[in-house]
Structures are given as C-alpha cells and as structure tokens.
Design a protein around this motif. Structure first.
Motif, PDB file in Angstrom:
ATOM      1  N   PHE A  95      74.432  45.637  44.596  1.00 36.33           N
ATOM      2  CA  PHE A  95      73.200  46.218  44.070  1.00 36.33           C
ATOM      3  C   PHE A  95      72.608  47.225  45.042  1.00 36.33           C
ATOM      4  N   PHE A  96      72.868  47.037  46.348  1.00 35.35           N
ATOM      5  CA  PHE A  96      72.454  48.049  47.321  1.00 35.35           C
ATOM      6  C   PHE A  96      73.281  49.326  47.140  1.00 35.35           C
ATOM      7  N   MET A  97      74.590  49.162  46.963  1.00 33.52           N
ATOM      8  CA  MET A  97      75.474  50.318  46.845  1.00 33.52           C
ATOM      9  C   MET A  97      75.182  51.131  45.592  1.00 33.52           C
ATOM     10  N   HIS A  98      74.787  50.455  44.521  1.00 35.65           N
ATOM     11  CA  HIS A  98      74.483  51.151  43.272  1.00 35.65           C
ATOM     12  C   HIS A  98      73.037  51.647  43.209  1.00 35.65           C
ATOM     13  N   GLY A  99      72.268  51.380  44.276  1.00 28.81           N
ATOM     14  CA  GLY A  99      70.898  51.878  44.314  1.00 28.81           C
ATOM     15  C   GLY A  99      69.906  51.039  43.531  1.00 28.81           C
ATOM     16  N   TYR A 100      70.341  49.861  43.022  1.00 28.79           N
ATOM     17  CA  TYR A 100      69.413  49.014  42.259  1.00 28.79           C
ATOM     18  C   TYR A 100      68.390  48.372  43.190  1.00 28.79           C
ATOM     19  N   ILE A 101      68.813  48.022  44.396  1.00 33.77           N
ATOM     20  CA  ILE A 101      67.915  47.482  45.420  1.00 33.77           C
ATOM     21  C   ILE A 101      67.723  48.550  46.482  1.00 33.77           C
ATOM     22  N   HIS A 102      66.467  48.862  46.774  1.00 35.43           N
ATOM     23  CA  HIS A 102      66.142  49.846  47.806  1.00 35.43           C
ATOM     24  C   HIS A 102      65.553  49.112  49.013  1.00 35.43           C
ATOM     25  N   GLY A 103      66.140  49.337  50.169  1.00 34.33           N
ATOM     26  CA  GLY A 103      65.640  48.688  51.374  1.00 34.33           C
ATOM     27  C   GLY A 103      64.429  49.411  51.930  1.00 34.33           C
ATOM     28  N   ASP A 104      63.330  49.394  51.173  1.00 35.88           N
ATOM     29  CA  ASP A 104      62.107  50.071  51.626  1.00 35.88           C
ATOM     30  C   ASP A 104      61.276  49.123  52.471  1.00 35.88           C
ATOM     31  N   ALA A 105      60.086  49.594  52.857  1.00 38.99           N
ATOM     32  CA  ALA A 105      59.237  48.815  53.761  1.00 38.99           C
ATOM     33  C   ALA A 105      58.848  47.466  53.161  1.00 38.99           C
ATOM     34  N   THR A 106      58.518  47.439  51.876  1.00 40.89           N
ATOM     35  CA  THR A 106      58.117  46.184  51.235  1.00 40.89           C
ATOM     36  C   THR A 106      59.264  45.193  51.234  1.00 40.89           C
ATOM     37  N   PHE A 107      60.470  45.657  50.942  1.00 42.81           N
ATOM     38  CA  PHE A 107      61.632  44.767  50.915  1.00 42.81           C
ATOM     39  C   PHE A 107      61.835  44.100  52.270  1.00 42.81           C
ATOM     40  N   TRP A 108      61.822  44.894  53.331  1.00 42.39           N
ATOM     41  CA  TRP A 108      62.085  44.327  54.653  1.00 42.39           C
ATOM     42  C   TRP A 108      60.927  43.478  55.145  1.00 42.39           C
ATOM     43  N   MET A 109      59.709  43.800  54.736  1.00 40.31           N
ATOM     44  CA  MET A 109      58.571  42.927  55.072  1.00 40.31           C
ATOM     45  C   MET A 109      58.773  41.548  54.472  1.00 40.31           C
ATOM     46  N   GLY A 110      59.231  41.511  53.214  1.00 39.77           N
ATOM     47  CA  GLY A 110      59.484  40.228  52.567  1.00 39.77           C
ATOM     48  C   GLY A 110      60.604  39.458  53.232  1.00 39.77           C
ATOM     49  N   ILE A 111      61.684  40.154  53.617  1.00 40.81           N
ATOM     50  CA  ILE A 111      62.814  39.491  54.278  1.00 40.81           C
ATOM     51  C   ILE A 111      62.371  38.877  55.605  1.00 40.81           C
ATOM     52  N   VAL A 112      61.571  39.635  56.375  1.00 42.89           N
ATOM     53  CA  VAL A 112      61.081  39.125  57.663  1.00 42.89           C
ATOM     54  C   VAL A 112      60.149  37.936  57.457  1.00 42.89           C
ATOM     55  N   LEU A 113      59.461  37.882  56.337  1.00 40.00           N
ATOM     56  CA  LEU A 113      58.508  36.809  56.063  1.00 40.00           C
ATOM     57  C   LEU A 113      59.191  35.497  55.688  1.00 40.00           C
ATOM     58  N   ILE A 114      60.424  35.552  55.205  1.00 36.85           N
ATOM     59  CA  ILE A 114      61.115  34.350  54.718  1.00 36.85           C
ATOM     60  C   ILE A 114      61.259  33.269  55.800  1.00 36.85           C
ATOM     61  N   PRO A 115      61.673  33.579  57.051  1.00 35.86           N
ATOM     62  CA  PRO A 115      61.750  32.511  58.073  1.00 35.86           C
ATOM     63  C   PRO A 115      60.421  31.805  58.304  1.00 35.86           C
ATOM     64  N   LEU A 116      59.298  32.550  58.266  1.00 34.83           N
ATOM     65  CA  LEU A 116      57.987  31.918  58.423  1.00 34.83           C
ATOM     66  C   LEU A 116      57.706  30.964  57.272  1.00 34.83           C
ATOM     67  N   LEU A 117      58.096  31.356  56.066  1.00 32.19           N
ATOM     68  CA  LEU A 117      57.881  30.479  54.908  1.00 32.19           C
ATOM     69  C   LEU A 117      58.718  29.215  55.020  1.00 32.19           C
ATOM     70  N   LEU A 118      59.960  29.341  55.483  1.00 27.62           N
ATOM     71  CA  LEU A 118      60.810  28.154  55.639  1.00 27.62           C
ATOM     72  C   LEU A 118      60.256  27.218  56.710  1.00 27.62           C
ATOM     73  N   ARG A 119      59.606  27.781  57.712  1.00 30.38           N
ATOM     74  CA  ARG A 119      58.976  26.941  58.739  1.00 30.38           C
ATOM     75  C   ARG A 119      57.702  26.308  58.203  1.00 30.38           C
ATOM     76  N   SER A 120      56.922  27.080  57.454  1.00 30.30           N
ATOM     77  CA  SER A 120      55.667  26.575  56.917  1.00 30.30           C
ATOM     78  C   SER A 120      55.878  25.593  55.773  1.00 30.30           C
ATOM     79  N   TYR A 121      56.870  25.882  54.944  1.00 25.43           N
ATOM     80  CA  TYR A 121      57.176  25.025  53.795  1.00 25.43           C
ATOM     81  C   TYR A 121      58.646  24.613  53.875  1.00 25.43           C
ATOM     82  N   PRO A 122      58.988  23.633  54.730  1.00 21.81           N
ATOM     83  CA  PRO A 122      60.397  23.237  54.860  1.00 21.81           C
ATOM     84  C   PRO A 122      60.927  22.692  53.542  1.00 21.81           C
ATOM     85  N   PRO A 123      62.235  22.850  53.286  1.00 26.00           N
ATOM     86  CA  PRO A 123      62.819  22.368  52.029  1.00 26.00           C
ATOM     87  C   PRO A 123      62.542  20.885  51.817  1.00 26.00           C
ATOM     88  N   ALA A 124      62.199  20.530  50.584  1.00 28.46           N
ATOM     89  CA  ALA A 124      61.905  19.140  50.243  1.00 28.46           C
ATOM     90  C   ALA A 124      63.155  18.489  49.660  1.00 28.46           C
TER      91      ALA A 124
END
Length: 432
Positions: free
Chosen positions: A22-51
């Motif tokens: 999807f990156f190669m076909h341009g469906y997903i764009h690695g813009d600022a919002t995308f990378w902000m969300g990716i960086v936020l995921i480890p914090l969410l896993l720490r804050s809300y560990p899998p149940a």
C-alpha cells in the motif's frame, strides 16, 4: 525461543510486510500524522498493556474476507489486512484497548478522505466567520466560499488546514495526553469521557484554524512566507495543545477510576490456531497482491448528447466535450464509495482549486470553484445526481443510496466564464 514463539512474532511481522504494497501504490502516505501515530503506539502499549486474549474481531474479519471475494477496491483489501493483523495480535498476544484503535483510524487513508470531504462545510463556515471578524475589525476583505481576499492577496481555508494534518494532530494530542496521565496517575477515564475529550480536541482545532486564518489575513502572511507555517504551529500550541493539557489533566483529577491491574491470561488454544492464522495470512496476501481497481463503475448506461463529443474512459467515467464546456459523469458504485470530486481529481491533475462556494442554479444548490494552472483559469461546478434527485450533501446522497437503493453519480461541468458555466449547469441539471 520456541517454534511457537517464533510463529507468534512472525505472523504480525508478515502482515506488516504485506502493508508495504500500500506504500508502494501510494495508498498509504508516510506524512507527519502517520508517523506521529506510529510513534504513539509504544506509549499506548505501555499505558494500556494487552489484556486477556480475545477472538472478538473474528466475525469482522470473516465478513470483510467474504466482501473481498466479490469487491476488488483497494479500501476493502486494506481493511482486511488491518483487521487480520489486529485479530492476530488479540488472539495470539492479548486484547488491545480502544485508544489503540483510535490511533489506527486517525492515521489511516480512510480518515484522510473523510476529513477532507466531510469537513468541507466546516471550512466554508470558518471562512465566513473569519470574514465577519475581519470586517468588524475594519479590514476590507472579500469572502468567496473557502477563500478570503485582501488587497489582491488570496487566503484559502483548504484541506491542509482542516484536513488530515491539523485535525490529526489535535486528536493524536488528546490520545497522547490521556495515555500520559493514565501512566502518571494510574487512573483511567471511561470510554464515554475519552470520546468527549476527542470531540473537545476537534472543537479546539476548529477554533485554532479560525484564529490562524484571521492572523494570516490580518498580518498579510502569504503561503510563500516562512511565517505562514510558523503561524499555524503557534495557533496549534496556543489554541489546541495548551487547552487540551489543562482539560485532560482536570478530567483525570475529577473523573478517573483506579487502573485495574489485569494481565494477559495465556489460555490453552486449539492446535489449529497458528495454522488458521497462516491460512488467513495467505488469503490476505492473495487479495492484496492483486492489481488495484479504480473505484468507479457505471451502474447505468449513459446516452450520448447532441452537441457534445462523448468518450467512455477506462475508469468508467463518461466524458462529454465541446467548444464551450467539459463535462464528466462519474458513477458511484455504493454508498460507502468515494465520489472522486474535483477537490481531489482536478488537484491531482495539477490544478489549484479555490474559491469553492455554494451556488443556486435553476433552483438547485451546486458547488462552484475556480481552477488555476499557470496562466490557465477555468470555472467548475459539481453536484451528485440520481437522475431524479440532485444534492451536494455527503450524508444526503449516501443515505438515499443506502435506504432507497438509488444509484448516484457525480456531475462535473467546467467552462471558461461564469455565464457559460451557468448555462451548461442548467443544461445538465435535469435527469440523466
């Protein structure tokens, strides 16, 4: 690590590998919002560990898998891949929190489309509000749709303002602050309050954009000025981030409950679990590696029109052309489909679309706008029609398409002067 542990890690990794398509076909764009969300995921896993491990997404995966057997649009394939990945994580590692799903939605291409299309009326309203404030402050501004003109300079409230970047930043900021204060105070907000805070973040973003456009016009800061981006950042910090910090902190002090210490329970699962996931992974790879299909198909046969040269394009769009106008008729497959409006299509062809506003022609409200490409300037109008009913409301046509089984199509008429455009719109407004 055992073979089972390698398999548990390899399956999610394989899904991430498939997502590169999807990156190669341009469906997903690695813009600022995308990378902000990716960086936020480890914090969410720490804050809300899998149940406890969960199979709750299995029915959704089965439904989307069935849809992909009959529909070939990229959106369905992408949705299948994401749901299959989340199902693998929840059934093999542990159930994820709702915040995790919020972030995935915000950084998804679907959110970008929804934010650009459904916030369009808000952008028009922001322009009107900004014009009212500036005129009250004795600035001689002229408001035309989503554009504000002052002393020959034009300022536009476009998707970059109310679209993915600023709206995504505001919503991700709310998620980050809720996760941060949850870790800090070991207290959690209920889902109801989390949704309310997301709505507050959206409202603050609207206010921030209003102040931004007022400052840009009042200080005459054009888009080519370095202060243009600086003004946007300052407004985000002052009108979005700062109030959110105060509001989320206050909410955690007054409305939170202690965090329940619940760990993932490793239950014995069927021996067919991993083979089943491998089969699902193979199905996702099969669908995702197929050639993408343009999401436009003709539901009804369109007849030729006297005075126009008619051409059926490969995408399913019908083109009518003469010396006075260029008309595109774009059938829409279903209520959930994108309608390929000039907001995206003409811009993708190198034109700048501005001065977008609503206009009543022959008793029907349509959108009109100005297209510029170098020294070339055209006027364009568009609306959605079922053949008997015309509208410009996204909710209106989608609801009628869903409940009344109406087939809608987007009508886009382009001409080189206002009088000719009005005449062509009147000619194309009747049932097709």
């Amino acid at each position: 690590m055992s073979a089972r542990q390698y398999a548990l890690a390899a399956i999610p990794a394989a899904y991430l590998g498939i997502s590169s398509i999807f990156f190669m076909h341009g469906y997903i764009h690695g813009d600022a919002t995308f990378w902000m969300g990716i960086v936020l995921i480890p914090l969410l896993l720490r804050s809300y560990p899998p149940a406890e491990k969960s199979w709750r997404l299995a029915p959704a995966v089965a439904v989307i898998l069935l849809i992909c057997c009959f529909r070939q649009e990229t959106s369905w394939r992408f949705l299948l891949l994401v749901l299959a990945l989340l199902f693998a994580v929840e059934s093999l590692l542990g159930k994820l929190n709702g915040q995790f799903f919020m972030v995935l939605i915000i950084i998804s291409p679907i959110f970008k489309y929804v934010s650009e299309v459904f916030t369009f009326p808000i952008r028009l309203q922001i322009s009107a509000w900004a014009g009212w404030v500036l005129r009250a402050a004795q600035f001689p501004v002229v408001v035309e749709g989503n554009s504000i003109q002052l002393n020959g300079a034009e300022f536009t409230v476009d998707p970059a303002c109310m679209g993915l970047q600023m709206t995504g930043f505001a919503l991700l900021s709310a998620v980050f602050l809720m996760a941060h204060f949850r870790i800090r105070h070991q207290q959690s907000l209920s889902f109801r309050y989390q949704v309310m805070l997301m709505l507050v973040a959206f409202a603050l973003n609207t206010i921030g954009n209003l102040m931004r456009i007022i400052l840009l016009v009042a200080l005459h800061i054009t888009p080519d000025n370095a202060l243009h981006d600086v003004t946007g950042i300052v407004c985000l910090l002052v009108y979005v981030a700062a109030p959110l910090i105060f509001i989320v902190r206050h909410a955690h002090q007054r409305l939170c409950e202690p965090v329940a210490t619940k760990r993932s329970i490793d239950k014995n699962r069927s021996q067919l679990l991993i083979p089943g996931h491998l089969a699902l992974l193979a199905a996702c790879a099969f669908f995702c590696f197929q050639k993408p299909v343009i999401n436009i198909r003709s539901a009804t046969k369109i007849a030729s029109r006297e005075g126009y040269a008619m051409q059926q394009l490969e995408s399913g769009v019908t083109q009518f052309k003469n010396d006075q106008a260029l008309v595109y008729i774009k059938p829409i497959p279903a209520f959930y489909s994108s309608e390929h409006s000039p907001v995206t299509c003409w811009v993708g062809s190198g034109y700048h679309l501005s001065r977008i506003s609503k206009k009543q022609v022959a008793g029907t409200v349509v959108y009109v706008g100005s297209l510029k490409k170098g020294d070339d300037e055209l006027l364009t109008a568009w609306w959605l029609s079922s053949g008997q009913y015309a509208t410009i409301s996204q909710l209106d046509w989608r609801w009628k398409c869903l409940t009344e089984n109406n087939h809608f199509q987007l009508i886009n008429v382009t001409a080189d002067d206002p009088a000719r455009l009005d005449a062509e719109v009147k000619r194309w407004l009747p049932a097709i």
